[in-house]
Scaffold this motif. Structure first.
Motif, PDB file in Angstrom:
ATOM      1  N   ARG A 137      48.430  41.035  36.651  1.00 13.39           N
ATOM      2  CA  ARG A 137      48.411  40.924  38.124  1.00 13.39           C
ATOM      3  C   ARG A 137      49.666  40.648  38.636  1.00 13.39           C
ATOM      4  NH1 ARG A 137      44.031  40.746  41.535  1.00 13.39           N
ATOM      5  NH2 ARG A 137      44.371  39.629  43.402  1.00 13.39           N
ATOM      6  N   ARG A 178      43.814  43.962  45.068  1.00 11.56           N
ATOM      7  CA  ARG A 178      44.209  44.348  44.051  1.00 11.56           C
ATOM      8  C   ARG A 178      43.078  44.185  42.917  1.00 11.56           C
ATOM      9  NH1 ARG A 178      49.833  41.355  42.597  1.00 11.56           N
ATOM     10  NH2 ARG A 178      48.773  39.894  44.005  1.00 11.56           N
ATOM     11  N   ALA A 226      43.580  44.164  38.764  1.00 14.83           N
ATOM     12  CA  ALA A 226      44.389  44.058  37.789  1.00 14.83           C
ATOM     13  C   ALA A 226      44.059  43.460  36.591  1.00 14.83           C
ATOM     14  CB  ALA A 226      46.029  43.994  38.213  1.00 14.83           C
ATOM     15  N   ASP A 266      46.250  37.290  34.103  1.00 10.37           N
ATOM     16  CA  ASP A 266      47.630  37.075  33.529  1.00 10.37           C
ATOM     17  C   ASP A 266      47.665  36.275  32.355  1.00 10.37           C
ATOM     18  OD1 ASP A 266      49.097  38.006  35.697  1.00 10.37           O
ATOM     19  OD2 ASP A 266      48.120  36.784  37.026  1.00 10.37           O
TER      20      ASP A 266
END
Lengths: 327, 352
Positions: A265, A291, A293, A296
């Motif tokens: 992300r 978003r 995504a 991380d």
């Protein structure tokens, strides 16, 4: 119209360009007799011979660097990096050399080269066979970055990439190679670079996506439609140069935008889309640009439970749509 | 196509005489004189760059002083405007031997709009000229070897008969791209020559901390190709080695690695003070390895040059450098209005 798989369309695009133009060559690891680990170049060695279909040593910087030189001296190389995860030994050649050649030589040298690489997760590829790498390259002026989502677009965009006079990175989601099938006309056609496409019209919310996520976005949008939500989907197709206008036009109409990408992300490609919308369509927004995504973490973990946890899927996108719609 | 070296101010009138110094390597006296003129001109251009830098006219110099003999002689064996060169940042004499003029080099120092290397976009030292098949070069070292190998690959596939040559220092030779490039070129017997200009230093790091071998050329055997060591101050020896390597490449017999042992007469760049890491005695001793006086004395001893001709060449070279300086001084800077241009062939990115 005949239907083909994603990989068949790609293979046909390369083959027809090689038939059309003697200056097109293919090089990469296992692209010869084996036809590539995903069979993207299957049959080309037999048809065009070892001089135009070159099995290289395991040396990615060389694959890209010699492609640059060959392009400068009259060829149109189509280089294959076996997995996008392995492109980084060639990063310097792409960033410092291919991307800058035209600018730094004041337009006296150019690099008409296409670099293809399979990317993406959901195939039990773990950290080093699943990565999405587009954000590294979309950041670089001088590189074009294409990520098709349909067999039709893959073939048409690949032809445009090979004919283009600048370096084009052509990323293919490997999960789509055999799972995605679509209509591909028999005759010659191209799909222009730098043109996004509205793949599903809608009025209340825009989803921007590319590659495999463009399919998942459509699925999620259909489910949202069952709830009475009218969702528009924009498939970017070319990430750079970006067709900003198609995105902005959609967001100005719907007032809400969800951006979907499979990559990590933080600092991902979708962040740039969000920034552009914030700068150029702020007055039209009825909610925050959001978003969906990848998390991380440094890569997609292998175990199937962990991989499912990592991957963006239609359900996660549908959640994102519902939350944004409710804002 | 003949080697055909353009001179900056007309050709010498001196006639070749049979059986002279150059006969052993197939050069006429006239060609030897032109070769000397080029070595001296490259030096004169280089020295002018330092003067302009110290006078505050140009911000940066990276020099080829001490490398010129090897560069001129090795480049001389190529066919100009047919073969290819991927140079490096000390390749002033190579670039000039391969077709760039003193004006072309000086406009790069001033970064003028019409600088043929980059239109003022690159630092000086990043020479390139599309009309002369002299490839644009970057600053990360050794990347250019792969471009030269790719050029050679295209030459082989397209059957153009071209040879691609690249140049770099021994410091650059430690980069991974060198391994990848030599390996690929050797596998495919490409028409390619790698020239290592070994001046003993990678900025401040001496060769003893760069290599575990005495010669970079020893590495050639690991790729199954010839590796040749030549004295960079022996101009004719350099020419002979290059001639053989180029003939081998052109005949389809594959690449050669030539290592020329040269001396670096200046600091790494105008921002470097080499007395900090090189002893005074070493610097003094290195002056005896300067190829320019050595070549001059060699040609004079053989009767190819005399004092009058030496003086005339010096005067002609000075006139060429003065002209180039005046020219570059007057040329305009690039216009920022054009700075977005040429990211792509279509022009400005936002326009399509």
């Amino acid at each position: 119209m005949p239907t083909k798989t994603f990989i068949e369309a790609i293979r046909e695009g390369i083959r027809e360009e090689m038939q059309r133009d003697d200056s097109v060559i293919v090089l990469g690891e296992d692209v010869g007799k084996k036809g590539g680990v995903f069979l993207a170049t299957d049959g080309l060695f037999e048809e065009f011979g070892e001089e135009r279909v070159i099995d290289t040593p395991l040396s990615e910087s060389q694959i890209v660097g010699t492609s640059i030189g060959a392009a400068v001296n009259g060829l149109r190389p189509v280089a294959e990096i076996q997995f996008a995860d392995f492109i980084f030994p060639a990063f310097n050649q792409l960033l410092s050399e291919a991307a800058r050649m035209r600018y730094r030589s004041n337009n006296t040298f150019g690099v008409p080269m296409t670099v293809r690489a399979p990317y993406g997760g959901g195939v039990h590829g773990a950290l080093y066979h699943s990565q999405s790498v587009e954000a590294f390259f979309t950041h670089i002026p001088g590189l074009k970055v294409v990520i098709p989502s349909t067999p039709y677009d893959a073939k048409g965009l690949l032809r445009s990439a090979i004919r283009n006079d600048d370096p084009v990175l052509f990323f293919e989601h490997k999960k789509m190679y055999r799972s995605v099938r679509g209509e591909v006309p028999a005759g010659e056609y191209t799909v222009p670079l730098a043109r996004a496409q509205v793949t599903r019209p809608g009025t209340q919310l825009t989803v921007v996506a590319y590659g495999l996520m463009a399919h998942y976005a459509l699925e999620a949008a259909d489910h949202a439609g069952e709830d009475g939500l009218s969702v528009e989907v924009v498939d970017l197709r070319t990430l750079r140069p970006l067709d900003k206008e198609t995105v902005l036009e959609s967001v100005r109409k719907t007032g809400k935008c969800l951006i979907v990408y499979e990559d990590n992300r933080f600092g991902g490609y979708g962040a740039e889309i969000a920034a552009i919308i914030a700068e150029e369509a702020f007055d039209y927004l009825d909610g925050p640009v959001t978003r969906i995504a990848g998390p991380d973490v440094p890569g997609v973990p292998y175990n199937h439970v962990l991989e499912d946890w990592f991957m963006v899927n239609p359900e996660k996108i549908l959640d994102g749509i519902r939350q944004l719609a409710a804002y | 196509m003949a080697v055909g070296h353009r001179t900056e101010s007309g050709t010498s009138t001196r006639r070749a005489h049979a059986g002279g110094l150059g006969a052993a390597v197939g050069l006429t006296d006239e060609q030897l004189i032109e070769m000397y003129r080029m070595v001296a001109l490259a030096r004169a251009v280089d020295e002018r760059m330092w003067v302009l830098n110290r006078a505050g006219r140009i911000p940066f110099v990276i020099s080829g002083q001490g490398h010129e003999g090897a560069q001129v002689a090795i480049t001389w064996a190529l066919k100009k405007d047919h073969d290819w060169v991927a140079p490096f940042y000390r390749s002033i004499a190579t670039a000039m031997t391969f077709g760039m003029s003193a004006r072309d080099i000086l406009t790069a120092q001033y970064a003028t709009a019409n600088d043929p290397s980059s239109g003022g976009r690159q630092m000086p030292g990043h020479y390139g000229h599309a009309e002369h098949n002299l490839l644009s070069v970057s600053s990360p070292v050794a990347t250019q070897i792969l471009h030269a190998v790719g050029i050679a690959l295209a030459a082989k596939i397209r059957k153009t008969g071209q040879v691609a040559m690249t140049f770099m220092g021994e410091g650059s030779s430690n980069q991974g791209d060198v391994h990848e490039g030599l390996n690929f070129a050797a596998i495919h017997k490409l028409p390619f020559v790698l020239v290592i200009e070994n001046n003993g230093y990678a900025i401040s790091v001496p060769v003893s901390k760069e290599l575990a071998l005495p010669d970079v050329a020893d590495r050639a055997s690991g790729y199954g190709i010839p590796g040749v060591v030549v004295d960079g101050a022996d101009v004719l020896g350099c020419y002979q080695a290059s001639k053989e390597a180029v003939a081998r490449a052109r005949a389809g017999d594959g690449p050669t690695l030539i290592e020329a042992k040269v001396t670096r007469l200046t600091g790494h760049s105008s921002d470097d003070q080499q007395t900090k890491y090189r002893p005074a005695e070493e610097l003094e001793a290195e002056r005896t390895r300067d190829p320019l006086p050595k070549f001059r004395e060699q040609l004079a001893a053989a009767g190819v040059l005399d004092d009058e001709l030496i003086a005339r060449i010096d005067a002609e070279n000075k006139a060429v450098v003065d002209d180039a300086t005046d020219y570059a001084e007057k040329e305009p800077d690039p216009d920022p209005a054009n700075a977005l241009m040429h990211v792509f062939a279509e022009g400005v990115e936002g326009e399509f």
